[in-house]
Every structure is written in structure tokens, then in C-alpha cells.
Write a protein that holds these residues in place. Structure first.
Motif, PDB file in Angstrom:
ATOM      1  N   PHE A  25       0.816  -1.217   0.000  1.00 55.21           N
ATOM      2  CA  PHE A  25       0.000   0.000   0.000  1.00 55.21           C
ATOM      3  C   PHE A  25       0.850   1.268   0.000  1.00 55.21           C
ATOM      4  O   PHE A  25       0.406   2.326  -0.465  1.00 55.21           O
ATOM      5  N   GLY A  26       2.089   1.163   0.504  1.00 55.12           N
ATOM      6  CA  GLY A  26       2.910   2.371   0.599  1.00 55.12           C
ATOM      7  C   GLY A  26       3.659   2.696  -0.675  1.00 55.12           C
ATOM      8  O   GLY A  26       3.799   3.875  -1.043  1.00 55.12           O
ATOM      9  N   PRO A  28       2.898   2.242  -4.005  1.00 56.26           N
ATOM     10  CA  PRO A  28       2.131   3.003  -5.003  1.00 56.26           C
ATOM     11  C   PRO A  28       1.892   4.453  -4.577  1.00 56.26           C
ATOM     12  O   PRO A  28       1.904   5.361  -5.410  1.00 56.26           O
ATOM     13  N   TRP A  29       1.710   4.652  -3.260  1.00 55.29           N
ATOM     14  CA  TRP A  29       1.473   6.018  -2.777  1.00 55.29           C
ATOM     15  C   TRP A  29       2.729   6.858  -2.942  1.00 55.29           C
ATOM     16  O   TRP A  29       2.662   8.037  -3.346  1.00 55.29           O
ATOM     17  N   VAL A  30       3.901   6.265  -2.651  1.00 53.91           N
ATOM     18  CA  VAL A  30       5.153   6.999  -2.800  1.00 53.91           C
ATOM     19  C   VAL A  30       5.430   7.318  -4.270  1.00 53.91           C
ATOM     20  O   VAL A  30       5.846   8.441  -4.613  1.00 53.91           O
ATOM     21  N   GLY A  32       3.220   7.430  -6.627  1.00 54.41           N
ATOM     22  CA  GLY A  32       2.128   8.210  -7.202  1.00 54.41           C
ATOM     23  C   GLY A  32       1.449   7.548  -8.385  1.00 54.41           C
ATOM     24  O   GLY A  32       0.912   8.243  -9.253  1.00 54.41           O
ATOM     25  N   ARG A  33       1.434   6.217  -8.444  1.00 55.15           N
ATOM     26  CA  ARG A  33       0.727   5.530  -9.538  1.00 55.15           C
ATOM     27  C   ARG A  33       0.238   4.174  -9.042  1.00 55.15           C
ATOM     28  O   ARG A  33       0.718   3.629  -8.068  1.00 55.15           O
ATOM     29  N   GLN A  34      -0.770   3.704  -9.778  1.00 56.84           N
ATOM     30  CA  GLN A  34      -1.360   2.429  -9.427  1.00 56.84           C
ATOM     31  C   GLN A  34      -0.425   1.271  -9.793  1.00 56.84           C
ATOM     32  O   GLN A  34       0.220   1.300 -10.838  1.00 56.84           O
TER      33      GLN A  34
END
Length: 499
Positions: A25-26, A28-30, A32-34
């Protein structure tokens, strides 16, 4: 896990378990893309690490080698299945081969669960087991081949049924390993099967949630959380293998039912696996499907025959060993002739035969004269040597195979002469007196400075075993009172009638 692990160790394991969801989960957030395929790459990596860890521990004495090696092989098949799924991730469906690999993951574990210590581990047995596992994999493929479309993908209408099949397989493995852990007879076996049982329980739950929860809830977020569970389970297995690598406290539980169940369910589970995988083998498979099924059944029969042959051979060896132990238990350790227990057994048999055939049996009670003085003057080592010599001399006077001699206790011997009346017993007694006397075993305080024996004779009438021995013993005392180095027959007691 091991009692000496400490808080720091548990914290380390907990932190390791949190790595997969944090990365899933972290990252993709870092970035910035799926990254929809990241969960599957993490599963692949975690399963590969777990397989490698199991392989490493299979080469040590920490766990049962066969079980952990089967675990490593099963996880490797799972890794191949996941790799196959990732390689075809651009399609909305999975290839049939992917499901075959996922199902095959359980076959080595199934073998580990049913291969008990009571079964042979010869090279021929391993070849048969290996052939059976390969045939089961082929049966699995043939059974689901009709479920694929023209491009080799599983038809969507069959996906729920395949997921239920996975659940059934996981439940079967969990129950089999649970029984084996309850039936463990030593600490390492218990530690091994407990470790795998805990893993299989966690994996069955995680797999069920991963396969069904998104369809049941319709939530993509819940589905993504469920995707992290298998990865965490594989990391959990690594922690289990590391945490349980050292021996711990073990107390053998009185679970005879579990040990009997573990020894008896092996043939049933393998046969059930053959039938379960052959359900999908239809006429469309042609000769190949029928041939593979026949080979699987034949291999299973060979396996059962091997087991039965081994059990029969083991039973015969045990019978021979028990017979040898029984023979040793009936021999006197010093003289090598039968002991008192053997005499009592033989006496009962001879008296039964005497009553049945209406023929007499005579008993001779024999005592080495002044043996206590011999021991006191010459020492126990010389006394033991004298007893062995006397036993050999007495046994040498017996002419018939049915005649029986035993050491009754101390310096006393007893002889049974079936189908022998009192006059015949007296002939044997004279021969025994002469044999020991003529051997001239040195004894300064003995009669004529040599070892001699006194003998009491009793012949069976309407008396029991105890009465026969008592009468022979009474006659022995009479022989000693008459000057030793001779024999005396029992005096018939008159029958006194009650008024």
C-alpha cells in the motif's frame, strides 16, 4: 515458538509481518501511480523465500527432513503457478495450467502427511511414491482440461467451483497434518508437524479470504487487503521455521487413537485423491485419460502391496525376536539349562498328558551335597563352575528327547521323566549319581573328597503339580538323611477316610 526467544524476537517477527502490507500500500502512494500487480509479485517473492527457507532447514536436524522437503517442493509448485499467472496477467482469466500448479502444491504435502514412520523408505518405495505424485498431477490437468476455453483459459463460470476445490484441498491438508501432530511420538516430529499445521491453518484462512471476500463484499479495498494476506502467511511460515528451529519441552500424550488414525488414513487419503482427481476425466480425454487413471490405480496398488509386504516382514521379525526373548527368559543364566519358570510350564503340560494318556510321569529333585560348605571354602566363582559342571553331567544322563531338566534354584535341579514309572526313575537316578561321582569334581570336604548329589523321586498318581514336587522334595530329604550321594523314592501316604 521457542520459549527462550524473548520479547525482541517477537517484535522482530511482528515487524517482518508488517513489511508486505506496508510495501503493497505504501509503494504506489510513494510513486504516485497504481500498481495492481504488486500484490502478486510480493506473493511470488514471499513464497519463493519460504520455499528456500524450508529447503535450508530440510538439510539440518532441526525438523523432520522428509516433511520440510515436501513443504519446500509444494511451495515451489505454488511459486511456478503464481509466476505463470503473472506472465499472463494481461488476460482477465488464468490459464488452466496455473490452476494445476496451485492444486499440485498440495500433493507433496499430502505425501508428507500420509508417509508415516511405520512405512518403508526404500529406494523402490520412493520411486513408486514419486510416480504416483506425477500421475496425480497429470490426472489433475486432465480433470480440468475440459474447463478451459479455446485459448486455454479457465471459463469464468467455473471459477467459483475451482475456488471451492482449493478450499477443500486446504481443509484436507490441515486436518491430515493436525492428526499427525497429535500422533507425534517424539519432540522433533511434533515440532515439525505443529509448525506446518499452524502454517496450513493460516494459509487456508488467507486463501479463502483472498478467493471469496471480494466477490462476497464487492469492495475493491477489501479485496486489496485480502491480497496481502497470502504474502503475510508465507512470511509467517519463515518466522515459524526460524522460531521453532530449536528443541523445546515435549511430553508424549496418551493419544493412541491419533496414532492409529494417522497410521490408517494414509491408504484412504491417497485413494480419495485419485478418485477426486479422476472425476473430471471424461470420455473426451480418450485413451490417454483412461490410461493415466489405470496407471495411477496400479501404482497405488503397488504402494499398498509394498506396505503390506513390509508389515508382514516386520511382523515375522518381531515374532522371531519375541520367540528368542521367550527362549532366553526360560533359560537359567548361569547353567544354560531351563529355569524354574520353564519347569513349571513343562510340569503342567506333562501332568495333563499323563492324565490324558493314563501314563505316569516321574519327578527327580536333585541337590548338590554340602554346597554351602563348598561355597564358603572355595568361593562363589568355583561354586558357579561346579554348578555348571553338575548341570552338564545331569543333562548328559538323559536319553529321551522328552526328558526335561531345569535348575530349580540355588544348588537344586529338577528332572521330569514322562511315561516313566518309579522303577524307571530309579534307573535314571542311579545313572545321575554315578555320573557326578565319577566326574571327580574336587571338594575336600565332600564325600570321598568330591562333589556328589542327592536325589528324591516321586511318581504321579492322583496328585497335582504342587503335590508331585512336594513329594519329590520330601524324598530328597530322606536321601540326604540316608547319607547323601544316593536317591530315595517317595513313601506312599495312606488314604485316611473321614468318619
Amino acid at each position: 515458538m521457542e520459549s527462550g526467544l524473548g520479547t525482541r524476537g517477537y517484535v522482530g517477527y511482528g515487524a517482518l509481518l508488517l513489511v508486505p502490507p506496508i510495501v503493497q500500500f505504501g509503494l504506489p502512494w510513494v510513486l504516485g501511480r497504481q500498481m495492481p500487480e504488486l500484490a502478486y509479485y510480493l506473493m511470488l517473492l514471499a513464497a519463493l523465500m519460504a520455499s528456500a527457507t524450508a529447503l535450508v532447514y530440510s538439510r539440518t536436524s532441526a525438523f523432520d527432513q522428509r516433511t520440510v522437503l515436501c513443504l519446500a517442493l509444494g511451495l515451489l509448485l505454488w511459486v511456478i503457478g503464481m509466476g505463470n499467472a503473472i506472465a499472463n496477467s494481461d488476460a482477465e482469466q488464468n490459464l488452466i495450467s496455473t490452476y494445476v500448479y496451485f492444486v499440485s502444491y498440495g500433493l507433496p504435502l499430502l505425501y508428507a502427511a500420509v508417509a508415516t514412520r511405520d512405512e518403508p523408505t526404500t529406494r523402490s518405495r520412493r520411486l513408486v511414491d514419486g510416480a504416483l505424485l506425477v500421475l496425480l498431477v497429470i490426472l489433475c490437468y486432465l480433470g480440468v482440461r475440459d474447463l478451459q476455453d479455446d485459448h486455454g483459459f479457465l471459463r469464468s463460470q467455473y471459477e467459483p467451483w475451482v475456488a471451492l476445490a482449493f478450499d477443500a484441498e486446504n481443509a484436507l491438508l490441515l486436518m491430515a497434518f493436525l492428526v499427525r501432530s497429535l500422533a507425534a511420538t517424539d519432540e522433533r516430529e511434533y515440532r515439525t508437524f505443529r509448525t506446518v499445521t499452524i502454517f496450513l491453518g493460516a494459509y487456508a484462512l488467507a486463501s479463502a479470504l483472498h478467493n471469496h471476500i471480494e466477490q462476497l463484499t464487492g469492495s475493491a479495498i477489501v479485496g486489496a487487503m485480502a491480497d496481502a494476506l497470502p504474502t503475510m502467511v508465507f512470511i509467517f511460515l519463515i518466522c515459524l521455521l526460524h522460531g521453532y528451529r530449536k528443541p523445546g519441552a515435549f511430553e508424549l500424550a496418551d493419544r493412541i487413537w491419533a496414532r492409529r488414525l494417522a497410521a490408517s488414513f494414509a491408504p484412504g487419503i491417497l485413494l480419495a485423491a485419485i478418485f477426486a482427481l479422476s472425476v473430471g476425466v471424461r470420455g473426451s480425454q480418450g485413451v490417454l485419460g483412461q490410461l493415466v487413471l489405470a496407471l495411477a490405480m496400479l501404482t497405488y496398488v503397488i504402494r499398498v502391496v509394498q506396505t503390506q509386504f513390509w508389515f508382514a516382514a516386520t511382523r515375522d521379525r518381531l515374532a522371531e525376536a519375541l520367540a528368542a526373548v521367550e527362549r532366553v527368559s526360560l533359560l537359567d543364566e548361569l547353567t544354560g539349562i531351563p529355569n524354574r519358570r520353564a519347569f513349571e510350564n513343562t510340569l503342567r503340560e506333562r501332568l495333563r498328558e499323563s492324565m490324558r494318556d493314563h501314563k505316569p510321569v516321574s519327578a527327580l529333585m536333585i541337590d548338590v551335597d554340602r554346597f554351602k560348605i563348598f561355597n564358603d571354602s572355595r568361593g562363589h566363582l568355583d561354586g558357579d563352575a561346579a554348578l555348571k559342571a553338575v548341570a552338564r553331567l545331569l543333562a548328559g544322563t538323559l536319553r529321551r528327547p522328552a526328558d526335561f531338566i531345569a535348575r530349580y534354584g540355588g544348588e537344586e535341579f529338577v528332572v521330569l521323566l514322562p511315561n516313566t514309572a518309579e522303577d524307571g526313575a530309579q534307573v535314571v537316578a542311579r545313572r545321575m549319581n554315578r555320573s557326578v561321582y565319577d566326574a571327580a569334581l574336587a571338594f575336600d570336604l565332600g564325600i570321598d573328597r568330591r562333589v556328589t548329589v542327592s536325589i528324591g523321586i516321586a511318581t504321579s498318581g492322583e496328585i497335582d503339580a504342587e503335590g508331585l514336587v512336594r513329594r519329590a522334595d520330601d524324598a530328597l530329604y530322606r536321601a540326604k538323611a540316608n547319607g547323601r550321594n544316593g536317591y530315595a523314592a517317595a513313601v506312599e501316604r495312606p488314604v485316611v477316610s473321614s468318619p
